[in-house]
Design a protein around this motif. Structure first.
Motif: not given
Length: 91
Positions: A36-56
């Protein structure tokens, strides 16, 4: 919106191992976290901080065995929090 394709997560029953009074992360879960760490780094996934989120979460079982979705969701959300995609899975 961010879409991430991750490897199939381990069940919550396979996240922790114990030896006597000591509890530690299983090798299976550590491997999942690493991927997961490799994928998140490679895909440059946005950091959402403490915002309320919806996840599917869409799971595609790797075999024909039946399984409990709830036991997989924790591994996904916890791994994304560890990789700093968001602060905490309570969001």
């Amino acid at each position: 919106m961010t879409e991430i394709n991750l490897p199939f997560p381990p069940t919550v029953n396979h996240i922790w191992k114990s030896s006597g009074h000591r509890r530690y992360l299983s090798k299976e879960y550590e491997a999942f976290l690493g991927m997961v760490a490799i994928i998140v780094k490679r895909e440059r996934v946005t950091y959402y901080g403490t915002k309320r989120l919806a996840v599917a979460i869409k799971l595609h079982w790797p075999n024909k065995r039946r399984g409990d979705i709830d036991n997989r969701v924790k591994a996904v959300l916890d791994s994304l929090a560890r990789c700093k995609v968001f602060e905490d899975d309570e969001q």
